[in-house]
Design a protein around this motif. Sequence first.
Motif, mmCIF file in Angstrom:
data_model
loop_
_atom_site.group_PDB
_atom_site.id
_atom_site.type_symbol
_atom_site.label_atom_id
_atom_site.label_comp_id
_atom_site.label_asym_id
_atom_site.label_seq_id
_atom_site.Cartn_x
_atom_site.Cartn_y
_atom_site.Cartn_z
ATOM 1 N N LEU A 68 0.847 -1.191 0.000
ATOM 2 C CA LEU A 68 0.000 0.000 0.000
ATOM 3 C C LEU A 68 0.881 1.238 0.000
ATOM 4 C CD1 LEU A 68 -2.622 -1.017 2.710
ATOM 5 C CD2 LEU A 68 -2.894 -1.071 0.225
ATOM 6 N N ARG A 69 0.717 2.065 -1.031
ATOM 7 C CA ARG A 69 1.447 3.337 -1.086
ATOM 8 C C ARG A 69 0.520 4.407 -0.537
ATOM 9 N NH1 ARG A 69 4.481 3.390 -6.867
ATOM 10 N NH2 ARG A 69 2.518 2.626 -7.672
ATOM 11 N N VAL A 70 0.980 5.072 0.505
ATOM 12 C CA VAL A 70 0.138 6.012 1.240
ATOM 13 C C VAL A 70 0.703 7.421 1.143
ATOM 14 C CG1 VAL A 70 -0.815 6.584 3.510
ATOM 15 C CG2 VAL A 70 -0.499 4.180 2.862
ATOM 16 N N THR A 71 -0.178 8.356 0.810
ATOM 17 C CA THR A 71 0.147 9.774 0.862
ATOM 18 C C THR A 71 -0.644 10.356 2.027
ATOM 19 O OG1 THR A 71 0.437 9.824 -1.532
ATOM 20 C CG2 THR A 71 0.163 11.956 -0.422
ATOM 21 N N LEU A 72 0.042 11.100 2.878
ATOM 22 C CA LEU A 72 -0.599 11.661 4.066
ATOM 23 C C LEU A 72 -1.057 13.094 3.842
ATOM 24 C CD1 LEU A 72 1.874 10.323 6.765
ATOM 25 C CD2 LEU A 72 -0.356 9.372 6.140
ATOM 26 N N ASP A 73 -1.994 13.527 4.658
ATOM 27 C CA ASP A 73 -2.476 14.906 4.650
ATOM 28 C C ASP A 73 -1.408 15.757 5.334
ATOM 29 O OD1 ASP A 73 -3.684 17.338 4.977
ATOM 30 O OD2 ASP A 73 -5.402 16.573 6.115
ATOM 31 N N LYS A 74 -0.632 16.467 4.543
ATOM 32 C CA LYS A 74 0.502 17.217 5.080
ATOM 33 C C LYS A 74 0.094 18.527 5.753
ATOM 34 C CE LYS A 74 3.544 15.054 1.751
ATOM 35 N NZ LYS A 74 2.545 14.209 1.116
ATOM 36 N N THR A 75 -1.193 18.840 5.755
ATOM 37 C CA THR A 75 -1.650 20.031 6.481
ATOM 38 C C THR A 75 -1.710 19.751 7.980
ATOM 39 O OG1 THR A 75 -4.005 19.507 6.285
ATOM 40 C CG2 THR A 75 -2.997 20.824 4.500
ATOM 41 N N GLN A 76 -1.630 18.480 8.350
ATOM 42 C CA GLN A 76 -1.659 18.086 9.761
ATOM 43 C C GLN A 76 -0.224 17.934 10.263
ATOM 44 O OE1 GLN A 76 -4.546 17.888 11.472
ATOM 45 N NE2 GLN A 76 -5.481 18.590 9.550
ATOM 46 N N PRO A 77 0.187 18.723 11.247
ATOM 47 C CA PRO A 77 1.593 18.713 11.682
ATOM 48 C C PRO A 77 2.093 17.363 12.216
ATOM 49 C CG PRO A 77 0.316 20.335 12.935
ATOM 50 C CD PRO A 77 -0.610 19.693 11.963
ATOM 51 N N ARG A 78 1.245 16.566 12.825
ATOM 52 C CA ARG A 78 1.692 15.288 13.390
ATOM 53 C C ARG A 78 1.175 14.098 12.589
ATOM 54 N NH1 ARG A 78 3.862 13.868 17.538
ATOM 55 N NH2 ARG A 78 2.341 12.361 18.218
ATOM 56 N N ALA A 79 0.849 14.328 11.318
ATOM 57 C CA ALA A 79 0.265 13.266 10.496
ATOM 58 C C ALA A 79 1.169 12.033 10.426
ATOM 59 C CB ALA A 79 -0.038 13.785 9.093
ATOM 60 N N PHE A 80 2.441 12.246 10.171
ATOM 61 C CA PHE A 80 3.366 11.123 10.028
ATOM 62 C C PHE A 80 3.449 10.315 11.321
ATOM 63 C CE2 PHE A 80 7.514 9.096 10.191
ATOM 64 C CZ PHE A 80 7.575 8.466 8.967
ATOM 65 N N GLU A 81 3.662 10.982 12.433
ATOM 66 C CA GLU A 81 3.811 10.300 13.720
ATOM 67 C C GLU A 81 2.543 9.559 14.111
ATOM 68 O OE1 GLU A 81 4.621 13.484 13.174
ATOM 69 O OE2 GLU A 81 6.799 13.483 13.439
ATOM 70 N N GLU A 82 1.385 10.214 13.951
ATOM 71 C CA GLU A 82 0.126 9.587 14.351
ATOM 72 C C GLU A 82 -0.216 8.401 13.457
ATOM 73 O OE1 GLU A 82 -2.748 12.756 14.588
ATOM 74 O OE2 GLU A 82 -1.654 13.729 16.236
ATOM 75 N N PHE A 83 0.027 8.535 12.160
ATOM 76 C CA PHE A 83 -0.249 7.430 11.241
ATOM 77 C C PHE A 83 0.645 6.231 11.553
ATOM 78 C CE2 PHE A 83 0.511 4.874 7.533
ATOM 79 C CZ PHE A 83 -0.751 4.698 6.994
ATOM 80 N N THR A 84 1.957 6.457 11.647
ATOM 81 C CA THR A 84 2.882 5.338 11.860
ATOM 82 C C THR A 84 2.664 4.680 13.220
ATOM 83 O OG1 THR A 84 4.639 6.859 12.553
ATOM 84 C CG2 THR A 84 4.661 6.119 10.258
ATOM 85 N N GLU A 85 2.330 5.462 14.229
ATOM 86 C CA GLU A 85 2.070 4.901 15.555
ATOM 87 C C GLU A 85 0.921 3.889 15.490
ATOM 88 O OE1 GLU A 85 0.079 6.617 19.573
ATOM 89 O OE2 GLU A 85 1.758 7.786 18.761
ATOM 90 N N LYS A 86 -0.137 4.242 14.787
ATOM 91 C CA LYS A 86 -1.294 3.344 14.654
ATOM 92 C C LYS A 86 -0.980 2.166 13.732
ATOM 93 C CE LYS A 86 -4.400 5.867 16.909
ATOM 94 N NZ LYS A 86 -4.995 5.460 18.143
ATOM 95 N N ALA A 87 -0.294 2.422 12.620
ATOM 96 C CA ALA A 87 0.007 1.366 11.652
ATOM 97 C C ALA A 87 0.923 0.297 12.255
ATOM 98 C CB ALA A 87 0.635 1.959 10.392
ATOM 99 N N LYS A 88 1.832 0.684 13.131
ATOM 100 C CA LYS A 88 2.740 -0.274 13.765
ATOM 101 C C LYS A 88 1.990 -1.281 14.632
ATOM 102 C CE LYS A 88 6.832 2.670 14.002
ATOM 103 N NZ LYS A 88 7.723 3.421 14.923
ATOM 104 N N ASN A 89 0.797 -0.944 15.070
ATOM 105 C CA ASN A 89 0.021 -1.817 15.942
ATOM 106 C C ASN A 89 -0.848 -2.824 15.195
ATOM 107 O OD1 ASN A 89 0.992 -0.726 18.373
ATOM 108 N ND2 ASN A 89 -0.406 0.995 18.181
ATOM 109 N N ILE A 90 -0.807 -2.809 13.876
ATOM 110 C CA ILE A 90 -1.591 -3.759 13.076
ATOM 111 C C ILE A 90 -0.704 -4.970 12.787
ATOM 112 C CG2 ILE A 90 -2.847 -4.113 10.921
ATOM 113 C CD1 ILE A 90 -3.228 -1.024 10.817
ATOM 114 N N PRO A 91 -1.037 -6.135 13.340
ATOM 115 C CA PRO A 91 -0.163 -7.308 13.171
ATOM 116 C C PRO A 91 0.074 -7.695 11.716
ATOM 117 C CG PRO A 91 -1.863 -7.737 14.805
ATOM 118 C CD PRO A 91 -2.188 -6.417 14.181
ATOM 119 N N GLU A 92 -0.900 -7.481 10.845
ATOM 120 C CA GLU A 92 -0.759 -7.869 9.447
ATOM 121 C C GLU A 92 0.110 -6.907 8.645
ATOM 122 O OE1 GLU A 92 -4.626 -9.557 10.988
ATOM 123 O OE2 GLU A 92 -3.667 -7.606 11.074
#
Length: 151
Positions: A68-92
């Motif tokens: 999955l190639r993901v582009t984040l909403d760069k208007t959100q200052p913590r988009a990268f951190e919040e996305f990766t924090e949640k994605a790391k918790n998905i076992p698959e």
Amino acid sequence: MLDDIDRRILRHYQHDPSLSAADLADRANVTTATCARRLERMQANGVIRGNYAVIDWHALGYEVEVSLRVTLDKTQPRAFEEFTEKAKNIPEVVEIQSFLGRVDLRLSVIARDMQHYQQLYRTTILTLPHIADIEALMHVARLKSDEVLPL
């Protein structure tokens, strides 16, 4: 920096990290003590990060792999951190890579079958925060997967 002896040891070690120190020393043409001391030094310096098992996902019933190639909403200052924090918790999600350019991240996702993937995509992946765009690439074949370095 690594010298020729270190490279010889690593060349054999990376192909078979289960070798005993004596067998590795024999193949690298050094004494067992020298081999052990150099392996310890390379581990302490972070050249050797560890040993791990490589598990065949297909053997465990995971038949689908999607990139999955993901582009984040760069208007959100913590988009990268919040996305990766949640994605790391998905076992698959077995791998997350970040990029510079149009695509921000790539997730490697495994699933048992297409039904499992579809359920995972709709209920888990699409609920991750700050997704501006997402593109799925179905994995067909792994043509090369090798971390062996040309030493």
